[in-house]
Design a protein around this motif. Sequence first.
Motif, PDB file in Angstrom:
ATOM      1  N   ALA A   1      52.073  55.216  54.023  1.00 19.61           N
ATOM      2  CA  ALA A   1      51.428  53.671  54.303  1.00 19.61           C
ATOM      3  C   ALA A   1      52.219  52.750  53.991  1.00 19.61           C
ATOM      4  CB  ALA A   1      49.981  53.478  54.157  1.00 19.61           C
ATOM      5  N   PRO A   2      52.501  51.234  54.161  1.00 18.88           N
ATOM      6  CA  PRO A   2      53.586  50.533  53.950  1.00 18.88           C
ATOM      7  C   PRO A   2      53.350  50.093  52.970  1.00 18.88           C
ATOM      8  CG  PRO A   2      52.363  49.868  55.975  1.00 18.88           C
ATOM      9  CD  PRO A   2      51.545  51.295  55.653  1.00 18.88           C
ATOM     10  N   ALA A   3      54.125  49.595  52.479  1.00 18.63           N
ATOM     11  CA  ALA A   3      53.673  48.941  50.850  1.00 18.63           C
ATOM     12  C   ALA A   3      54.352  47.755  50.807  1.00 18.63           C
ATOM     13  CB  ALA A   3      53.445  49.588  49.202  1.00 18.63           C
ATOM     14  N   LEU A   4      53.859  46.255  49.789  1.00 19.19           N
ATOM     15  CA  LEU A   4      54.717  44.983  49.522  1.00 19.19           C
ATOM     16  C   LEU A   4      54.484  45.438  47.716  1.00 19.19           C
ATOM     17  CD1 LEU A   4      53.226  42.866  52.035  1.00 19.19           C
ATOM     18  CD2 LEU A   4      55.858  43.950  52.068  1.00 19.19           C
ATOM     19  N   ASN A   5      56.076  44.994  47.705  1.00 23.79           N
ATOM     20  CA  ASN A   5      55.282  44.078  46.735  1.00 23.79           C
ATOM     21  C   ASN A   5      55.019  43.227  45.754  1.00 23.79           C
ATOM     22  OD1 ASN A   5      57.722  46.541  44.601  1.00 23.79           O
ATOM     23  ND2 ASN A   5      59.371  45.292  46.280  1.00 23.79           N
ATOM     24  N   ILE A   6      54.427  43.176  45.156  1.00 21.65           N
ATOM     25  CA  ILE A   6      53.347  41.801  44.517  1.00 21.65           C
ATOM     26  C   ILE A   6      53.898  41.436  43.125  1.00 21.65           C
ATOM     27  CG2 ILE A   6      52.057  42.641  46.937  1.00 21.65           C
ATOM     28  CD1 ILE A   6      49.874  43.101  44.467  1.00 21.65           C
ATOM     29  N   ILE A   7      53.259  40.079  43.129  1.00 17.77           N
ATOM     30  CA  ILE A   7      52.978  39.767  41.680  1.00 17.77           C
ATOM     31  C   ILE A   7      51.425  38.670  41.417  1.00 17.77           C
ATOM     32  CG2 ILE A   7      53.663  38.184  39.630  1.00 17.77           C
ATOM     33  CD1 ILE A   7      56.364  37.378  41.255  1.00 17.77           C
ATOM     34  N   VAL A   8      50.509  39.859  40.736  1.00 14.99           N
ATOM     35  CA  VAL A   8      49.254  38.793  40.411  1.00 14.99           C
ATOM     36  C   VAL A   8      49.602  39.112  39.098  1.00 14.99           C
ATOM     37  CG1 VAL A   8      48.322  41.191  40.667  1.00 14.99           C
ATOM     38  CG2 VAL A   8      47.434  39.243  41.138  1.00 14.99           C
ATOM     39  N   ASN A   9      48.170  37.683  38.713  1.00 13.24           N
ATOM     40  CA  ASN A   9      48.523  37.391  37.265  1.00 13.24           C
ATOM     41  C   ASN A   9      49.177  37.585  36.497  1.00 13.24           C
ATOM     42  OD1 ASN A   9      46.379  36.689  35.317  1.00 13.24           O
ATOM     43  ND2 ASN A   9      46.079  39.037  34.550  1.00 13.24           N
ATOM     44  N   GLY A  10      51.013  36.753  36.833  1.00  8.70           N
ATOM     45  CA  GLY A  10      51.445  37.410  36.015  1.00  8.70           C
ATOM     46  C   GLY A  10      52.604  38.588  36.608  1.00  8.70           C
ATOM     47  N   ILE A  11      52.047  39.732  36.774  1.00  9.55           N
ATOM     48  CA  ILE A  11      51.966  41.336  36.677  1.00  9.55           C
ATOM     49  C   ILE A  11      52.874  41.895  37.414  1.00  9.55           C
ATOM     50  CG2 ILE A  11      52.091  43.597  35.712  1.00  9.55           C
ATOM     51  CD1 ILE A  11      52.081  41.510  33.704  1.00  9.55           C
TER      52      ILE A  11
ATOM     53  N   VAL B   1      36.314  37.498  43.523  1.00  5.97           N
ATOM     54  CA  VAL B   1      37.105  36.752  42.820  1.00  5.97           C
ATOM     55  C   VAL B   1      37.627  35.729  43.236  1.00  5.97           C
ATOM     56  CG1 VAL B   1      38.186  36.240  40.955  1.00  5.97           C
ATOM     57  CG2 VAL B   1      37.035  38.535  41.140  1.00  5.97           C
ATOM     58  N   PRO B   2      36.966  34.527  44.035  1.00  4.17           N
ATOM     59  CA  PRO B   2      37.639  33.237  44.341  1.00  4.17           C
ATOM     60  C   PRO B   2      38.968  32.913  44.306  1.00  4.17           C
ATOM     61  CG  PRO B   2      36.086  32.475  43.694  1.00  4.17           C
ATOM     62  CD  PRO B   2      36.233  33.968  42.521  1.00  4.17           C
ATOM     63  N   ASP B   3      39.571  32.405  44.999  1.00  3.63           N
ATOM     64  CA  ASP B   3      40.648  31.734  45.086  1.00  3.63           C
ATOM     65  C   ASP B   3      42.711  32.168  44.614  1.00  3.63           C
ATOM     66  OD1 ASP B   3      39.814  29.691  46.217  1.00  3.63           O
ATOM     67  OD2 ASP B   3      38.624  28.426  44.988  1.00  3.63           O
ATOM     68  N   VAL B   4      42.424  33.781  44.336  1.00  2.00           N
ATOM     69  CA  VAL B   4      43.068  34.177  44.066  1.00  2.00           C
ATOM     70  C   VAL B   4      44.706  34.614  44.626  1.00  2.00           C
ATOM     71  CG1 VAL B   4      44.321  36.832  43.074  1.00  2.00           C
ATOM     72  CG2 VAL B   4      41.426  35.620  42.879  1.00  2.00           C
ATOM     73  N   GLU B   5      45.984  33.384  43.842  1.00  2.00           N
ATOM     74  CA  GLU B   5      47.440  32.959  43.925  1.00  2.00           C
ATOM     75  C   GLU B   5      47.629  34.383  44.144  1.00  2.00           C
ATOM     76  OE1 GLU B   5      47.107  28.882  44.335  1.00  2.00           O
ATOM     77  OE2 GLU B   5      48.326  29.729  42.576  1.00  2.00           O
ATOM     78  N   ILE B   6      48.088  35.837  44.871  1.00  2.00           N
ATOM     79  CA  ILE B   6      49.316  36.774  45.754  1.00  2.00           C
ATOM     80  C   ILE B   6      50.411  35.839  45.790  1.00  2.00           C
ATOM     81  CG2 ILE B   6      49.161  39.250  45.931  1.00  2.00           C
ATOM     82  CD1 ILE B   6      46.984  38.532  44.784  1.00  2.00           C
ATOM     83  N   GLU B   7      51.376  36.974  45.260  1.00  2.00           N
ATOM     84  CA  GLU B   7      52.877  35.839  45.503  1.00  2.00           C
ATOM     85  C   GLU B   7      53.772  37.822  46.278  1.00  2.00           C
ATOM     86  OE1 GLU B   7      56.590  33.802  44.489  1.00  2.00           O
ATOM     87  OE2 GLU B   7      55.255  34.403  42.991  1.00  2.00           O
TER      88      GLU B   7
END
Length: 365
Positions: free
Chosen positions: A46-56, A103-109
């Motif tokens: 399965a494809p995957a993306l590198n993310i940053i959530v909650n600073g991690i 959990v509302p309005d979570v920003e994921i990079e």
Amino acid sequence: MSKLAVSHPPFFNDSTVDIPTPDKFAGFTETAEVGWGSPNVSWRVAPALNIIVNGIHRRATIDTGSTGALMDKSFLPTFDPEEVEEGHVFYSSSKILEEGYWVPDVEIEYFGPRGVRIMSKTPVLAVERAVSCPQFNQTLHGHRCPKNATKGVVKRAVQQPYFGIGFGRDRDTSSQATPDRNPMINIVSINNVTIDRTKYHPGYIITHRSIIVGLTSNNTEGFVTMDLEKGPNWEKGQRAWAGPKVSVALNNETYAKGSQCSLLVDTGVTQMYLKAGREFQPDDEIKFAIPDEESPVATYTITNGGRRNAMSPTKVLNSTSLTPYVNTGRSFLTKFDVFFNPIEGQYGLRFKGSGEEDFVKFYPV
């Protein structure tokens, strides 16, 4: 789309597939391409993306067979369960129910190897536990598996974030699979700059190298598009499109009239799930015409248990769906790129084979 104009096949039906029209993406220029965490030429994983959530920094699996981002609640900022919506995500193939809270309005990079960054903002399911719940029914059970139906806790929660970016998944068991929870059609910034709604057309393209967000005239070049029907929850959110269609024939049987199936190209699984007329048998030849045999965009053939080709899944399983249904698994993507346009309701295919394959054909408009 005008840039795709070539001669029509003789059986072309204008009511099913887009004919050359003024470019829907003219004037839209904002786009970004984010490479997969590892290139996926063969689609064995399965494809995957590198993310940053909650600073991690983490890595998220990207699944077109479900809708909604979910992760272990410990990955998210602390929240009060009394102040957020109780929720779930149910995976019909594995019968796994993920129980948690939205959990509302979570920003994921999301970031790729070339430094490109995009950000989504949606609710995220903070998962408390995952259970096997084969008889789950949201109407009867709400968001939690009843004790007498639980087949055991599979794991406390997801160990790796799992992001569903599919559409047409808002059925009885997944009525929370709504467009507002789809990360890839809710992008808010590119390279730390807020998107310009007059220049950014929501939607995404999946290739073996990357995911591309923001549809433009250039990046949709070579695609043939199919118009989608409104989904069952259209009135709740006017991006809630149903999935595309496909016709199926087994062996030398003809395509049954009026028996189009719902089509799902699912990056989350290697196997195929099929419910089309009679049950298939070992060594059946299975033929597919997308969206139907009278006006196909693409056709391809696989042989279950016999001679394999690049589009063959690892195995074919008879689906438990109550309606005609085909989940191709991710092997479909060895020969096609796909795109989803959530605004006008379109699904697009772009052939990336050599043209010498004897098991697949593409009919550009």
